[in-house]
Design a protein around this motif. Sequence first.
Motif, PDB file in Angstrom:
ATOM      1  N   LEU A  61       1.956  17.060 -13.382  1.00  0.00           N
ATOM      2  CA  LEU A  61       1.734  18.154 -13.282  1.00  0.00           C
ATOM      3  C   LEU A  61       3.095  19.314 -13.498  1.00  0.00           C
ATOM      4  O   LEU A  61       2.826  20.200 -14.336  1.00  0.00           O
ATOM      5  N   THR A  62       4.094  18.346 -13.393  1.00  0.00           N
ATOM      6  CA  THR A  62       5.417  19.122 -13.951  1.00  0.00           C
ATOM      7  C   THR A  62       5.395  19.283 -15.396  1.00  0.00           C
ATOM      8  O   THR A  62       6.005  20.511 -15.790  1.00  0.00           O
ATOM      9  N   ILE A  63       5.070  18.283 -16.006  1.00  0.00           N
ATOM     10  CA  ILE A  63       5.148  18.253 -17.517  1.00  0.00           C
ATOM     11  C   ILE A  63       4.072  19.227 -18.001  1.00  0.00           C
ATOM     12  O   ILE A  63       4.388  20.278 -18.790  1.00  0.00           O
ATOM     13  N   VAL A  64       2.873  19.288 -17.391  1.00  0.00           N
ATOM     14  CA  VAL A  64       1.803  20.386 -17.727  1.00  0.00           C
ATOM     15  C   VAL A  64       2.241  21.850 -17.471  1.00  0.00           C
ATOM     16  O   VAL A  64       1.969  22.543 -18.511  1.00  0.00           O
ATOM     17  N   PHE A  65       2.819  22.065 -16.375  1.00  0.00           N
ATOM     18  CA  PHE A  65       3.257  23.320 -16.133  1.00  0.00           C
ATOM     19  C   PHE A  65       4.455  23.781 -16.847  1.00  0.00           C
ATOM     20  O   PHE A  65       4.683  25.022 -17.326  1.00  0.00           O
ATOM     21  N   ALA A  66       5.509  22.846 -17.524  1.00  0.00           N
ATOM     22  CA  ALA A  66       6.631  23.274 -17.945  1.00  0.00           C
ATOM     23  C   ALA A  66       6.356  23.560 -19.351  1.00  0.00           C
ATOM     24  O   ALA A  66       6.542  24.518 -20.039  1.00  0.00           O
ATOM     25  N   PHE A  67       5.291  22.670 -20.091  1.00  0.00           N
ATOM     26  CA  PHE A  67       4.643  22.776 -21.342  1.00  0.00           C
ATOM     27  C   PHE A  67       3.910  24.066 -21.501  1.00  0.00           C
ATOM     28  O   PHE A  67       3.817  24.860 -22.422  1.00  0.00           O
ATOM     29  N   THR A 103       0.850  -1.415   0.016  1.00  0.00           N
ATOM     30  CA  THR A 103       0.128   0.041   0.002  1.00  0.00           C
ATOM     31  C   THR A 103       0.978   1.127   0.107  1.00  0.00           C
ATOM     32  O   THR A 103       0.482   2.350  -0.636  1.00  0.00           O
ATOM     33  N   HIS A 104       1.904   1.392   0.722  1.00  0.00           N
ATOM     34  CA  HIS A 104       2.805   2.373   0.881  1.00  0.00           C
ATOM     35  C   HIS A 104       3.574   2.786  -0.587  1.00  0.00           C
ATOM     36  O   HIS A 104       3.679   3.671  -1.123  1.00  0.00           O
ATOM     37  N   TRP A 105       3.669   1.471  -1.248  1.00  0.00           N
ATOM     38  CA  TRP A 105       4.385   1.581  -2.401  1.00  0.00           C
ATOM     39  C   TRP A 105       3.388   2.142  -3.480  1.00  0.00           C
ATOM     40  O   TRP A 105       3.645   3.020  -4.396  1.00  0.00           O
ATOM     41  N   ARG A 106       2.428   1.801  -3.654  1.00  0.00           N
ATOM     42  CA  ARG A 106       1.175   2.164  -4.212  1.00  0.00           C
ATOM     43  C   ARG A 106       0.901   3.661  -4.065  1.00  0.00           C
ATOM     44  O   ARG A 106       0.722   4.603  -5.064  1.00  0.00           O
ATOM     45  N   THR A 107       0.950   4.108  -2.873  1.00  0.00           N
ATOM     46  CA  THR A 107       0.557   5.447  -2.634  1.00  0.00           C
ATOM     47  C   THR A 107       1.699   6.335  -3.085  1.00  0.00           C
ATOM     48  O   THR A 107       1.583   7.410  -3.706  1.00  0.00           O
ATOM     49  N   GLY A 108       2.932   5.842  -3.000  1.00  0.00           N
ATOM     50  CA  GLY A 108       4.156   6.392  -3.393  1.00  0.00           C
ATOM     51  C   GLY A 108       4.189   6.621  -4.702  1.00  0.00           C
ATOM     52  O   GLY A 108       4.575   7.872  -5.367  1.00  0.00           O
ATOM     53  N   PHE A 109       3.911   5.554  -5.361  1.00  0.00           N
ATOM     54  CA  PHE A 109       3.802   5.611  -7.039  1.00  0.00           C
ATOM     55  C   PHE A 109       2.853   6.612  -7.523  1.00  0.00           C
ATOM     56  O   PHE A 109       2.915   7.390  -8.522  1.00  0.00           O
ATOM     57  N   PHE A 110       1.556   6.620  -6.855  1.00  0.00           N
ATOM     58  CA  PHE A 110       0.573   7.289  -7.234  1.00  0.00           C
ATOM     59  C   PHE A 110       1.142   8.970  -7.195  1.00  0.00           C
ATOM     60  O   PHE A 110       0.701   9.626  -8.167  1.00  0.00           O
ATOM     61  N   PHE A 111       1.564   9.067  -6.051  1.00  0.00           N
ATOM     62  CA  PHE A 111       1.772  10.576  -5.856  1.00  0.00           C
ATOM     63  C   PHE A 111       3.034  11.118  -6.922  1.00  0.00           C
ATOM     64  O   PHE A 111       3.022  12.225  -7.337  1.00  0.00           O
TER      65      PHE A 111
END
Length: 547
Positions: free
Chosen positions: A61-67, A46-54
């Motif tokens: 979000l980084t790609i969207v703001f960068a572009f 569960t921790h791995w899944r949560t970390g992967f999701f975030f």
Amino acid sequence: METTGSATEGDPLKGGEDGAETGTAPSATELKKKSCKEVIGLTKLTHWRTGFFFFSLFLCLTIVFAFSFIIPCPVRPQYLLTWNRTFTEAATYDFLAIEDASKDKVMDVLFVLKDTEGSPNNTCAAAGLPSPCVFVIAVDGTDGETLWERPLAPEFHWAQCGLDDESGRNWDCLLSHSDNLTAVDKFTGEVRWQQPQLPGLRSTVPVLSVPDLDGDMVSDVALVASDNPQTQLVFLSGKTGEQVGSSVVLDSKKTANHLLHRTAEGSHYVLLQKDTGLYGLALWRIAAKAKAGMEKGLKKDKHWEKTAHATSGMVPIFESDSLQQVLRTGETGDPPNLLLVTGNEVALVDGKGLKTLWRFNTSSVLSEPSFGHFNKDEVLDVVVEEDIGNFTKRVMILDGKSGGVLWEVDLLASPNSPRPGAIHTTNSFSIFVFWGMMPSEANSSEPLDSDRRSYLLHPLYSKVLLQSTSFLEHIIMFKATLLEGGRHAAYIVLTGPKESEGTVVLSKRKMKQDVPDSKVLHIGTGGSSETNDAIKEAFNRLRFSDW
């Protein structure tokens, strides 16, 4: 009761999968250890899944703001509501083309001017031409600034643009001038090829865009010359302008007009307006006469050929001894129908089966009919201006399906009035524009140039007209058009002396710009229940669309 050693629904842990091979049940301690391990493993997962999701969310979000910052949003063209280009001591001609010459998806304007110089550094003398010479000019539709200008040898005969669509040709406009035929690139004004006029062959528009006949992977063109005592056709290479094959005599007499028609079977026919009616001649027949084998690849239409004359190959389409005009009802369709104007009627012919769909009796037609959508049946309706005498014309909109009258009004027929026009809207109807003068508005029974008005008709408010007095000069050419797909309806007007020196003005006005100062005229009986302000607001709310 003793239980058996086999697993049951009530005792699921007794199988060979979860228990020992001997079938004995695990102890309570073993079950507790196993449960704890499963919980710890699930917690880690569960921790791995949560970390992967975030992490994924952060990356997106980084790609969207960068572009958003790296790639700017498209800049919409900034239009001037109106612009004017004035040329003194010049002359112009009845040619006006609306094309995208700057590759910005906004339509521009091409026209021809007779002058001694274009820009200060572009003169006839500098180009080695006699002065005055012919200038082909492209101006930006957004602000009227010159995109390019090309000096050519005088005198000007005719020009046609729009010849580059799906053809492989690297030029768009063909001009006949002096003793030359010149192909011009609409984007740069560069001359792609120039060939001498064919001896004894004075061609006329329209230029016919035909399939590739010489095998160079570029569509070719055909020119028709009609002069006493016969009508001829010649093929030119779309790539070089050189003649392909020999010239072909289409008819032993002079013809009044010609068109190229593509049938539902994909066969091309040259339509000829003769003194006995309208006839078609298959392109494959013409190509075979021009050069043996050149007809290969051209399709034949068995339906049309059933009625072809055994000797001439002519296919009769419409018989009339007073045929005046032949028009297509648009450039699209499978195939488009044909509208014919005679001395006493307007008729619509099915472009597929050659059947006359309807006829409308009328007296002399004053101008070339135009097309638009008055109702929402998706069939183009027809605008006809009929001469009813006493300097008066009747503007009628005929139903494209039946030929019946959908709308009409009587106006004084002001001289030098352009043909009617129409601009399509997103609501499946068109806004119509036409010219004349309301009898109640005139100072005399004989209208003058200064009495001319322009009128807008909104089909949903058919009991009123919007009258404008913006255009009073001598009009050479007028077009109501969209400068950008889906928006910005505008008037393009070319005024000035024709073929004699004077002041030439090319102007653009946004159609909605005239609405606030226009006069609302109530016509017919019943009138409109809407206020004048509400009707003007209906025009202001319009959104326009391509056909």
